[in-house]
Design a protein around this motif. Structure first.
Motif, PDB file in Angstrom:
ATOM      1  N   LEU A  78       0.840  -1.200   0.000  1.00 21.52           N
ATOM      2  CA  LEU A  78       0.000   0.000   0.000  1.00 21.52           C
ATOM      3  C   LEU A  78       0.874   1.248   0.000  1.00 21.52           C
ATOM      4  CD1 LEU A  78      -3.067   0.704   0.155  1.00 21.52           C
ATOM      5  CD2 LEU A  78      -2.714   1.081   2.605  1.00 21.52           C
ATOM      6  N   ARG A  79       1.922   1.234   0.819  1.00 17.59           N
ATOM      7  CA  ARG A  79       2.843   2.376   0.890  1.00 17.59           C
ATOM      8  C   ARG A  79       3.537   2.612  -0.449  1.00 17.59           C
ATOM      9  NH1 ARG A  79       5.597   0.666   4.791  1.00 17.59           N
ATOM     10  NH2 ARG A  79       4.743   1.921   6.503  1.00 17.59           N
ATOM     11  N   ALA A  80       3.905   1.523  -1.122  1.00 15.59           N
ATOM     12  CA  ALA A  80       4.615   1.633  -2.401  1.00 15.59           C
ATOM     13  C   ALA A  80       3.668   1.893  -3.571  1.00 15.59           C
ATOM     14  CB  ALA A  80       5.409   0.356  -2.656  1.00 15.59           C
ATOM     15  N   GLU A  81       2.374   2.001  -3.296  1.00 18.53           N
ATOM     16  CA  GLU A  81       1.348   2.256  -4.304  1.00 18.53           C
ATOM     17  C   GLU A  81       1.254   1.140  -5.343  1.00 18.53           C
ATOM     18  OE1 GLU A  81       1.712   6.189  -5.932  1.00 18.53           O
ATOM     19  OE2 GLU A  81       1.363   7.169  -3.999  1.00 18.53           O
ATOM     20  N   ASN A  82       1.618  -0.068  -4.914  1.00 19.31           N
ATOM     21  CA  ASN A  82       1.409  -1.232  -5.784  1.00 19.31           C
ATOM     22  C   ASN A  82      -0.052  -1.646  -5.804  1.00 19.31           C
ATOM     23  OD1 ASN A  82       4.164  -1.425  -6.343  1.00 19.31           O
ATOM     24  ND2 ASN A  82       4.531  -2.707  -4.539  1.00 19.31           N
ATOM     25  N   VAL A  83      -0.792  -1.276  -4.762  1.00 20.05           N
ATOM     26  CA  VAL A  83      -2.231  -1.508  -4.701  1.00 20.05           C
ATOM     27  C   VAL A  83      -2.905  -0.228  -4.212  1.00 20.05           C
ATOM     28  CG1 VAL A  83      -2.102  -4.005  -4.322  1.00 20.05           C
ATOM     29  CG2 VAL A  83      -2.052  -2.455  -2.355  1.00 20.05           C
ATOM     30  N   ASP A  84      -4.177  -0.117  -4.556  1.00 18.76           N
ATOM     31  CA  ASP A  84      -4.976   1.021  -4.084  1.00 18.76           C
ATOM     32  C   ASP A  84      -5.641   0.714  -2.748  1.00 18.76           C
ATOM     33  OD1 ASP A  84      -5.042   3.005  -6.506  1.00 18.76           O
ATOM     34  OD2 ASP A  84      -5.389   1.014  -7.374  1.00 18.76           O
ATOM     35  N   GLY A  85      -5.746  -0.557  -2.439  1.00 16.47           N
ATOM     36  CA  GLY A  85      -6.370  -0.963  -1.188  1.00 16.47           C
ATOM     37  C   GLY A  85      -6.309  -2.464  -1.045  1.00 16.47           C
TER      38      GLY A  85
END
Length: 486
Positions: free
Chosen positions: A274-281
């Protein structure tokens, strides 16, 4: 604790053999308990009481040893230190203390019920797998707080990185039993995603306890209709997380296979992704929902209890082969797990359980995060302090409606490729009857033990996100959805 030491003897150390006596143990009395009786009289009564207990104790009897261990464990939970225990016993007398404690103990019935099986344990050294999440509280805290030891079991719980690894270790015979996701015993038994091997869902180790978390940049997108193109994490394909996320977004018109991406991410890697923005949620187990808030990278959009209150999540799974080869060990292990689960559900035990699981060898999480989860008093990442006591619950009974609903959703999303006899499969895999018998036997033997989750009927009807699920109309339920693969 050495079994030759009586926990009601104020002159012995039980829990810290090398510690020095408290420097204030012989101070003048400062409380009512200290002056109820003259010290000389107390000492005489203690000596007589302890002599009778010593005469009645048979060190060769596993049941007697287990009951002594139960007494010791309870006294430890009450007094925490030998110093406090000794002062209390010297103040009120061992006999009076035993009477008071005896009126509180929910374990005496368990001891008597398990004693016959304990005398004939086929296997005492056990390996149980767990994934480091709060869903596994009864399994983890059961180890940390000596619930297995009470029943004569030497259990090694083994931290496992993710569910695929847990499944493989189970099927390779490396684990005697394991913390599993509720759909996994069905998937393993039916050969979904792996070879087929008969595994059983024995009890829920938790209900509720999950949440949908979104990255902070999406605070303005609370409506799921705005989630097209989002990437979501779930811990495993055969998980309640995957099935509940699919149910939730589909009810808002989002096709989970076409409008969003759903990726499998091991729970310990959720926050980093989540922190690395690999997923939105993600829809994930705690502590990683609350940890996202704690780390300032996400917020809690919805608790899964708002989708299905008291839904199953994780379970205690065991192979049919183990049950067949070790029937007495299975009974005692089930009793230990139920004991830990029952205790974990109590509000006054939540902080204690949270503290016990914080260390590195268990969850390796800040105590503050675990207390927020288990007590249900927590910040949601949107500026609110929420109070939801049953954010996570520990209701062990695995109803057949839970089992058939899981199978219905595996069919809905084409994990099961054709229609099946949902009830007969659920009857085989979800051990409702066996677990209910054990739970009712425990309650019958102890009036203070009251289970809150045994239903009046085998197939209760559930309200799941505003729609009734009736196990008598499974096919109609599957085809009632606008978005389905079946």
């Amino acid at each position: 604790m050495s079994m030759d030491k009586d926990p009601f003897d104020p002159n012995v150390d039980l829990w810290n053999e090398c510690s020095e006596r408290g420097s204030d143990e012989n101070d003048p009395p400062r409380s009512i308990a200290d002056v109820l009786n003259a010290p000389e009289k107390i000492e005489r009564e203690n000596n007589a009481f302890l002599a009778d207990r010593a005469k009645d104790f048979n060190s060769e009897d596993p049941g007697a040893s287990m009951y002594r261990a139960l007494e010791s464990s309870l006294l430890h939970s009450v007094f925490k230190t030998d110093t406090n225990r000794r002062k209390f016993l010297k103040g009120v007398g061992a006999a009076a203390a035993a009477s008071v404690i005896g009126s509180m103990v929910p374990f005496e019935a368990l001891a008597s019920m398990a004693s016959d099986a304990m005398k004939n344990l086929e296997k005492t050294d056990l390996k149980i797998g767990f994934v480091p999440i709060t869903c596994a509280t009864p399994i983890i805290a059961g180890h940390a707080l000596d619930f297995y030891d009470k029943y004569g079991l030497n259990v090694d719980i083994i931290k496992t990185a993710g569910w695929a690894v847990a499944r493989d270790k189970c099927m390779n015979g490396e684990y005697d039993a394991s913390h599993l996701l509720a759909p996994m015993p069905a998937a393993m038994s039916m050969g979904l995603g792996s070879a087929s091997q008969d595994w059983r869902m024995v009890t829920n180790v938790n209900t509720n306890g999950q949440a949908i978390v979104l990255a902070n940049k999406h605070k303005g997108k609370q409506d799921p209709k705005d989630w097209k193109g989002f990437k979501f994490g779930v811990p495993f394909e055969y998980s309640m997380h995957n099935l509940l996320l699919r149910l939730y977004v589909a009810e808002h018109g989002i096709d989970p296979d076409k409008d969003i991406q759903i990726r499998v991410i091991p729970p310990p890697e959720m926050v980093a992704n989540l922190r690395a923005e690999n997923v939105d949620g993600y829809l994930a187990p705690d502590p990683f929902n609350q940890r996202a808030v704690y780390d300032g990278v996400g917020f809690i959009h919805k608790l899964t209890k708002e989708i299905w209150d008291q839904h199953p999540c994780c379970c205690f799974g065991i192979s049919q082969k183990f049950i067949d080869e070790n029937p007495n060990t299975f009974i005692v292990l089930l009793t230990a797990i139920l004991d830990a689960t029952y205790t974990a559900e109590k509000a006054d035990q939540r902080v204690r359980f949270a503290e016990s699981m914080a260390p590195r060898n268990y969850l390796n999480q800040p105590e503050a995060v675990l207390k927020q989860i288990l007590t249900g008093v927590y910040p949601d990442g949107l500026g609110n302090i929420k109070k939801v006591p049953d954010r996570i619950s520990f209701m062990p009974y695995p109803t057949q409606s839970m089992g058939t609903w899981i199978l219905s959703q595996l069919r809905r999303w084409d994990y099961i490729k054709s229609d099946v006899d949902y009830k007969s499969i659920s009857d085989q895999i979800f051990m409702s009857a066996e677990t209910e018998k054990n739970m009712k036997d425990m309650a019958a033997a102890n009036a203070d033990l009251e289970w809150k989750d045994i239903p009046d009927v085998k197939y209760p009807v559930y309200d799941i996100y505003g729609k009734d699920y009736n196990p008598d109309s499974i096919q109609d339920y599957i085809t009632s959805f606008d978005i389905t693969r079946a």
